[in-house]
Scaffold this active site. Structure first.
Site, PDB file in Angstrom:
ATOM      1  N   LYS A  77       0.831  -1.203   0.000  1.00  0.00           N
ATOM      2  CA  LYS A  77       0.000   0.000   0.000  1.00  0.00           C
ATOM      3  C   LYS A  77       0.867   1.256   0.000  1.00  0.00           C
ATOM      4  O   LYS A  77       1.875   1.322   0.716  1.00  0.00           O
ATOM      5  CB  LYS A  77      -0.913  -0.028   1.227  1.00  0.00           C
ATOM      6  CG  LYS A  77      -1.979   1.067   1.272  1.00  0.00           C
ATOM      7  CD  LYS A  77      -2.870   0.850   2.489  1.00  0.00           C
ATOM      8  CE  LYS A  77      -3.979   1.880   2.621  1.00  0.00           C
ATOM      9  NZ  LYS A  77      -4.839   1.599   3.789  1.00  0.00           N
ATOM     10  N   SER A 152      -9.726   2.124   2.618  1.00  0.00           N
ATOM     11  CA  SER A 152      -8.717   2.816   1.850  1.00  0.00           C
ATOM     12  C   SER A 152      -7.750   1.908   1.103  1.00  0.00           C
ATOM     13  O   SER A 152      -6.996   2.371   0.230  1.00  0.00           O
ATOM     14  CB  SER A 152      -7.918   3.736   2.782  1.00  0.00           C
ATOM     15  OG  SER A 152      -7.203   2.976   3.749  1.00  0.00           O
ATOM     16  N   SER A 176     -10.097  -0.709   6.699  1.00  0.00           N
ATOM     17  CA  SER A 176      -9.521  -0.420   5.387  1.00  0.00           C
ATOM     18  C   SER A 176      -9.004  -1.633   4.640  1.00  0.00           C
ATOM     19  O   SER A 176      -8.878  -1.592   3.413  1.00  0.00           O
ATOM     20  CB  SER A 176      -8.379   0.592   5.524  1.00  0.00           C
ATOM     21  OG  SER A 176      -8.872   1.876   5.801  1.00  0.00           O
TER      22      SER A 176
END
Length: 463
Positions: A77, A152, A176
């Protein structure tokens, strides 16, 4: 949709000499080149660096090493430090930032023989329930490009579900790395707080609950990744050891099923039906299911906890916001502005609520070994919206899709999202499996049992 890859199979083939780390990396880079333009799951890919890392792993194998993740390509990420890589948090403030060090989790990925092929998209500062930001735009759902994978960690989840990589490393401070996997049909595992060391890296707006989170195509791969990453490290004072695997079979555990996790929240009928069918299949397979809702403090909602995120964003980026609000995603700017207006008492009230949530869930687990229910109350929604406009036939605010995940961050225990069927238009639905803090391997073992049961019944994911 491209079939999902399996990390365990890749690592076994590389260790056995039937493949090589460079060969696996070259194949992955070709898949990313072909598939990423439609998804925007990856925001940066460093081919030369990835191939050099792969060649180093091949040399280790030639010298007799047999690392557990040998040659497995991984997406990280774009909020997690990877030494020498551009890591932006999806923010113009960090558009040219290059990480000076690896996060401990990334360090352990490398030690395990994994190859970091690129950085995967995130909402700005990982503080939004959809994956879009001012630098890179939106990530799209692998099954329908008009939909969002959520956020996210939408980039990491889409990269796995879209068949670009077998593993991804996300973060999770409110769901997330569980909600996006639920939406795209992958497995997302939020470990106990501290089970995987955190940092070095960017400061978190939501302190004391954020974790590194494996995302994989199946439970076995999520467990493989977790075992390579877990365990304390002196550089993270919050890092802890977790309990050994249960000796009891999964069928002997008392599993509480709560269709709404004890919350007054609407759920789409298609999600309710998919989760009910999954629970019924588990019961037929011998699981000891009891219907039992957790109790929560009065007035508990995600909204009541959000002052912590808003205040954290304001503390970190309030000065930059005052100088130039246009630098930020408008939705993040609104959160910072809200954070600047909060009183200390409001922030403290949210902190105290989080502590009470943890206490009450711990009491719930005196009478249950696990808690299960839906990961999200809805399937994926159109890309241009923060959330669905209705859930369960009711008009809802934009964050209503996130209602079932944040409480378990504040409780600091493990929670995993497992594909358990489909809803409208074949869109995936996730089953969330929760346990007390430190019992991560209990969650993984039961999820593996559930995955087998659901696959036998034609439910679960098809990757």
């Amino acid at each position: 949709m491209t079939p999902c890859l399996r990390a365990a199979a890749i690592a076994e083939a590389v260790r056995a000499g039937r493949s090589g780390a460079r060969a696996e990396t070259e194949a992955t880079l070709a898949r990313i080149a072909a598939g990423n333009p439609a998804l925007n799951a990856f925001v940066t890919v460093d081919e030369d660096r990835a191939l050099a890392e792969a060649e180093a792993v091949d040399r280790r194998l030639a010298a007799g090493e047999r690392p557990p993740l040998a040659g497995v390509p991984v997406a990280v990420k774009d909020t997690i430090w990877v030494a020498g890589r551009r890591v932006t948090q999806g923010s113009r403030l960090f558009a040219d930032f290059h990480a000076p060090a690896d996060a401990i989790a990334v360090e352990r990925l490398r030690r395990g023989g994994a190859i970091i092929v690129g950085m995967a998209n995130s909402s700005e500062f990982a503080c939004k329930g959809v994956t879009t930001n001012p630098l890179f735009g939106p990530t799209r759902h692998p099954r329908d490009p008009s939909l969002t994978p959520g956020g996210s960690s939408g980039g990491p989840a889409a990269a796995v579900a879209g068949g670009l990589v077998p593993l991804a490393l996300g973060t999770d401070a409110g769901g997330s790395s569980r909600r996006p996997p639920a939406h795209v049909g992958a497995v997302g595992f939020k470990p106990s707080f501290g089970a995987i060391p955190y940092g070095p890296g960017f400061p978190e707006p939501f302190t004391g609950i954020a974790v590194m989170a494996p995302i994989a195509a199946d439970v076995a791969d999520a467990a493989l990744m977790f075992e390579a990453l877990c365990g304390p490290d002196p550089r993270d004072p919050d890092s802890v050891a977790v309990a050994a695997a249960d000796s009891r079979p999964s069928e002997s555990l008392t599993v509480a099923y709560s269709p709404r996790f004890g919350l007054d929240a609407p759920v789409d009928e298609e999600v309710r039906q998919a989760v009910d069918r999954a629970v019924e299949a588990l019961e037929r397979a011998g699981a000891r299911i009891v219907r039992h809702d957790p109790s929560w403090p009065p007035g508990v909602t995600e909204t009541a906890l959000m002052p912590l995120q808003h205040a954290g964003l304001a503390a970190l980026y309030g000065d930059a916001f005052r100088r130039d609000p246009a630098l930020f995603d408008p939705d993040i700017a609104a959160q910072i502005d809200r954070g600047l207006s909060l009183t200390g008492a409001e922030v403290a009230a949210a902190q105290l609520l989080g502590v009470e949530i943890a206490r009450m869930l711990a009491a719930f687990f005196i009478d249950a070994d696990l808690l299960i229910g839906p990961t999200t109350p809805c399937v994926a929604w159109p890309l241009d919206r923060l959330g669905p406009e209705t859930i369960g036939g009711q008009a809802v605010p934009p964050r209503a899709h996130a209602v079932f995940t944040p409480l378990f961050n504040h409780a600091k225990g493990p929670a995993l999202s497992l594909p358990c069927g489909t809803g409208r238009d074949g869109l995936p639905v996730g089953l969330q499996v929760v346990a007390p803090r430190g019992l991560d391997r209990r969650v993984l073992r039961f999820a593996a049992f559930a995955e087998t049961v659901l696959a036998a019944g034609g439910q679960g994911h098809s990757g």
